[in-house]
Design a protein around this motif. Structure first.
Motif, mmCIF file in Angstrom:
data_model
loop_
_atom_site.group_PDB
_atom_site.id
_atom_site.type_symbol
_atom_site.label_atom_id
_atom_site.label_comp_id
_atom_site.label_asym_id
_atom_site.label_seq_id
_atom_site.Cartn_x
_atom_site.Cartn_y
_atom_site.Cartn_z
ATOM 1 N N MET A 17 0.721 -1.170 -0.083
ATOM 2 C CA MET A 17 0.003 -0.118 0.024
ATOM 3 C C MET A 17 0.891 1.076 0.225
ATOM 4 O O MET A 17 0.499 2.054 -0.753
ATOM 5 N N LYS A 18 1.944 1.225 0.884
ATOM 6 C CA LYS A 18 2.793 2.369 0.909
ATOM 7 C C LYS A 18 3.543 2.549 -0.273
ATOM 8 O O LYS A 18 3.831 3.806 -0.731
ATOM 9 N N LYS A 19 3.919 1.417 -1.041
ATOM 10 C CA LYS A 19 4.441 1.760 -2.535
ATOM 11 C C LYS A 19 3.640 2.476 -3.499
ATOM 12 O O LYS A 19 3.953 3.318 -4.208
ATOM 13 N N ARG A 20 2.115 2.150 -3.578
ATOM 14 C CA ARG A 20 1.260 2.598 -4.175
ATOM 15 C C ARG A 20 1.144 4.160 -3.968
ATOM 16 O O ARG A 20 0.931 4.969 -4.879
ATOM 17 N N MET A 21 1.104 4.527 -2.648
ATOM 18 C CA MET A 21 0.951 5.925 -2.133
ATOM 19 C C MET A 21 2.217 6.784 -2.686
ATOM 20 O O MET A 21 2.060 8.001 -3.312
ATOM 21 N N ILE A 22 3.304 6.094 -2.505
ATOM 22 C CA ILE A 22 4.670 6.840 -3.295
ATOM 23 C C ILE A 22 4.652 6.942 -4.822
ATOM 24 O O ILE A 22 4.768 8.089 -5.228
ATOM 25 N N MET A 23 4.128 6.022 -5.425
ATOM 26 C CA MET A 23 3.992 6.302 -6.928
ATOM 27 C C MET A 23 2.833 7.142 -7.357
ATOM 28 O O MET A 23 2.952 7.949 -8.202
ATOM 29 N N THR A 24 1.609 7.057 -6.606
ATOM 30 C CA THR A 24 0.749 8.168 -6.935
ATOM 31 C C THR A 24 1.385 9.698 -6.453
ATOM 32 O O THR A 24 0.948 10.656 -7.314
ATOM 33 N N ALA A 25 1.836 9.874 -5.445
ATOM 34 C CA ALA A 25 2.575 11.127 -5.141
ATOM 35 C C ALA A 25 3.592 11.515 -6.201
ATOM 36 O O ALA A 25 3.664 12.596 -6.561
ATOM 37 N N GLY A 26 4.236 10.397 -6.751
ATOM 38 C CA GLY A 26 5.392 10.923 -7.695
ATOM 39 C C GLY A 26 4.746 11.232 -8.896
ATOM 40 O O GLY A 26 4.997 12.309 -9.644
ATOM 41 N N PHE A 27 3.735 10.541 -9.262
ATOM 42 C CA PHE A 27 2.866 11.101 -10.587
ATOM 43 C C PHE A 27 2.331 12.487 -10.483
ATOM 44 O O PHE A 27 2.358 13.284 -11.577
ATOM 45 N N ALA A 28 1.667 12.629 -9.477
ATOM 46 C CA ALA A 28 0.953 13.727 -9.225
ATOM 47 C C ALA A 28 2.155 15.030 -9.032
ATOM 48 O O ALA A 28 1.900 15.951 -9.577
ATOM 49 N N GLY A 29 3.121 14.815 -8.653
ATOM 50 C CA GLY A 29 4.433 15.666 -8.715
ATOM 51 C C GLY A 29 4.743 16.010 -10.167
ATOM 52 O O GLY A 29 4.982 17.268 -10.334
ATOM 53 N N LEU A 30 4.746 15.024 -10.969
ATOM 54 C CA LEU A 30 5.132 15.398 -12.322
ATOM 55 C C LEU A 30 3.994 15.998 -12.973
ATOM 56 O O LEU A 30 4.469 16.790 -13.900
ATOM 57 N N ALA A 31 2.823 15.531 -12.782
ATOM 58 C CA ALA A 31 1.781 16.408 -13.401
ATOM 59 C C ALA A 31 1.761 17.936 -13.244
ATOM 60 O O ALA A 31 1.330 18.806 -13.768
ATOM 61 N N LEU A 32 2.079 18.143 -11.710
ATOM 62 C CA LEU A 32 1.856 19.647 -11.547
ATOM 63 C C LEU A 32 3.100 20.464 -11.599
ATOM 64 O O LEU A 32 3.106 21.479 -11.686
ATOM 65 N N GLY A 33 4.174 19.490 -11.785
ATOM 66 C CA GLY A 33 5.566 20.318 -11.929
ATOM 67 C C GLY A 33 5.902 20.913 -13.259
ATOM 68 O O GLY A 33 6.635 21.975 -13.390
ATOM 69 N N GLY A 34 5.476 20.204 -14.194
ATOM 70 C CA GLY A 34 5.542 20.359 -15.749
ATOM 71 C C GLY A 34 4.808 21.768 -16.045
ATOM 72 O O GLY A 34 3.483 22.138 -15.606
ATOM 73 N N CYS A 35 5.099 22.647 -16.965
ATOM 74 C CA CYS A 35 4.634 23.801 -17.390
ATOM 75 C C CYS A 35 4.698 24.165 -19.023
ATOM 76 O O CYS A 35 5.667 24.074 -19.328
ATOM 77 N N ILE A 36 3.536 24.215 -19.556
ATOM 78 C CA ILE A 36 3.720 24.701 -20.854
ATOM 79 C C ILE A 36 3.242 25.929 -21.289
ATOM 80 O O ILE A 36 2.420 26.342 -20.910
ATOM 81 N N GLN A 37 4.000 26.500 -21.947
ATOM 82 C CA GLN A 37 3.749 28.014 -22.318
ATOM 83 C C GLN A 37 3.653 28.192 -23.776
ATOM 84 O O GLN A 37 4.465 27.637 -24.518
ATOM 85 N N VAL A 38 2.584 28.884 -24.192
ATOM 86 C CA VAL A 38 2.107 29.040 -25.572
ATOM 87 C C VAL A 38 2.593 30.751 -25.982
ATOM 88 O O VAL A 38 2.206 31.341 -25.278
ATOM 89 N N LYS A 39 3.427 30.895 -26.606
ATOM 90 C CA LYS A 39 4.085 32.325 -26.912
ATOM 91 C C LYS A 39 3.836 32.704 -28.419
ATOM 92 O O LYS A 39 4.397 31.810 -29.047
ATOM 93 N N ALA A 40 3.447 33.767 -28.736
ATOM 94 C CA ALA A 40 3.336 34.141 -29.877
ATOM 95 C C ALA A 40 4.477 34.667 -30.303
ATOM 96 O O ALA A 40 5.627 35.158 -29.803
#
Length: 62
Positions: free
Chosen positions: A1-24
């Motif tokens: 269970m602990k391994k699953r929580m760590i993986m979920t936290a890792g994926f959430a961190g990756l999803a929130l950490g990235g930033c996409i910018q669109v610039k003219a």
């Protein structure tokens, strides 16, 4: 269970950490249409010259 929580936290961190910018772009997009314009001008000049020769044969003796 602990391994699953760590993986979920890792994926959430990756999803929130990235930033996409669109610039003219700094420069405007340029579309080159000189070929079409030049062809149209040549055709008009050819017609005008032909009309001038036909309407004024004394100006262009053969």
């Amino acid at each position: 269970m602990k391994k699953r929580m760590i993986m979920t936290a890792g994926f959430a961190g990756l999803a929130l950490g990235g930033c996409i910018q669109v610039k003219a772009p700094d420069k405007p997009i340029e579309i080159n249409l000189h070929v079409k314009i030049q062809q149209e001008v040549v055709v008009r000049l050819q017609r005008d010259a032909q009309d001038l020769i036909q309407n004024n044969p004394e100006l262009f003796p053969q």
